[in-house]
Design an enzyme around this catalytic site. Sequence first.
Site, PDB file in Angstrom:
ATOM      1  N   ILE A  95      93.427  55.708  73.170  1.00  0.00           N
ATOM      2  CA  ILE A  95      92.414  55.265  74.128  1.00  0.00           C
ATOM      3  C   ILE A  95      93.012  55.444  75.517  1.00  0.00           C
ATOM      4  O   ILE A  95      94.085  54.925  75.820  1.00  0.00           O
ATOM      5  CB  ILE A  95      92.018  53.802  73.875  1.00  0.00           C
ATOM      6  CG1 ILE A  95      91.326  53.670  72.515  1.00  0.00           C
ATOM      7  CG2 ILE A  95      91.092  53.302  74.988  1.00  0.00           C
ATOM      8  CD1 ILE A  95      90.990  52.247  72.126  1.00  0.00           C
ATOM      9  N   ASN A 110      85.446  65.690  75.229  1.00  0.00           N
ATOM     10  CA  ASN A 110      85.837  65.156  73.926  1.00  0.00           C
ATOM     11  C   ASN A 110      84.792  65.550  72.894  1.00  0.00           C
ATOM     12  O   ASN A 110      83.626  65.795  73.229  1.00  0.00           O
ATOM     13  CB  ASN A 110      85.933  63.627  73.995  1.00  0.00           C
ATOM     14  CG  ASN A 110      86.406  63.013  72.687  1.00  0.00           C
ATOM     15  OD1 ASN A 110      87.367  63.473  72.080  1.00  0.00           O
ATOM     16  ND2 ASN A 110      85.733  61.969  72.234  1.00  0.00           N
ATOM     17  N   HIS A 112      83.204  64.105  69.172  1.00  0.00           N
ATOM     18  CA  HIS A 112      83.148  62.891  68.358  1.00  0.00           C
ATOM     19  C   HIS A 112      82.300  63.152  67.121  1.00  0.00           C
ATOM     20  O   HIS A 112      81.221  63.753  67.228  1.00  0.00           O
ATOM     21  CB  HIS A 112      82.556  61.739  69.170  1.00  0.00           C
ATOM     22  CG  HIS A 112      82.555  60.433  68.434  1.00  0.00           C
ATOM     23  ND1 HIS A 112      83.703  59.698  68.241  1.00  0.00           N
ATOM     24  CD2 HIS A 112      81.561  59.742  67.827  1.00  0.00           C
ATOM     25  CE1 HIS A 112      83.403  58.605  67.556  1.00  0.00           C
ATOM     26  NE2 HIS A 112      82.117  58.610  67.291  1.00  0.00           N
ATOM     27  N   SER A 139      79.130  65.394  68.341  1.00  0.00           N
ATOM     28  CA  SER A 139      78.736  65.426  69.748  1.00  0.00           C
ATOM     29  C   SER A 139      79.908  65.835  70.626  1.00  0.00           C
ATOM     30  O   SER A 139      81.036  65.358  70.434  1.00  0.00           O
ATOM     31  CB  SER A 139      78.280  64.026  70.208  1.00  0.00           C
ATOM     32  OG  SER A 139      77.320  63.471  69.338  1.00  0.00           O
TER      33      SER A 139
END
Length: 216
Positions: A95, A110, A112, A139
């Site tokens: 994170i 990113n 996901h 996504s």
Amino acid sequence: MPGKTCNVVVLLSGTGSNLQALLDSCKPDGPVRICAVISNRADAYGLERAKAAGIATAVLEHQGFTGREAFDTALMALIDGFTPDLVVLAGFMRILSGGFVRHYQGRLLNIHPSLLPKYKGLHTHQRALEAGDGEHGCSVHFVTEELDGGPLVVQAVVAVAAVDTVQSLAARVHHQEHQIYPLAVRWFAEGRLRLGEHGALLDGQPLAASGHLIRP
């Protein structure tokens, strides 16, 4: 970024299958150049993929740092040494701090494994099956300080079959990840994709809240 090569740094923690998809999509005279692969794990197989492709690699293990901000500061210095135009998260299991995300605002992507905003976080395939969803997918999004919450760029939809297991569903989602991540990176490299004040823009036009939707 028309007419200019887009330097990309990839961050990963694991096997690097999305890195491989990006490598396979890169053409010698194309707009995308992966200039470095960085991992927080020395045993990440993605590093071997990069080395096999002749790409610079680096390892920065987080255990030696007092906290997230200290690690991210060192990581930013390492990344910036490669002067990237774009930073791509490809299974980077950290994170990121707000300072890191702000430093790369508009040039941090990113992927996901869910149809965001559904199922942020982990165990997405299991959660989709438990909910009885008829559709699942993946996504690509710009990264913001909200976990898995940045503006969507492109999503690929996968139908969920009654006989699906976590493994079978994950395999089909991974296949789509390997299609849409290179697509989004190429859009950025070609200067077609950027982060606007109110969300993602493709060819200067705002993308829908769900991003560009692909139904294979």
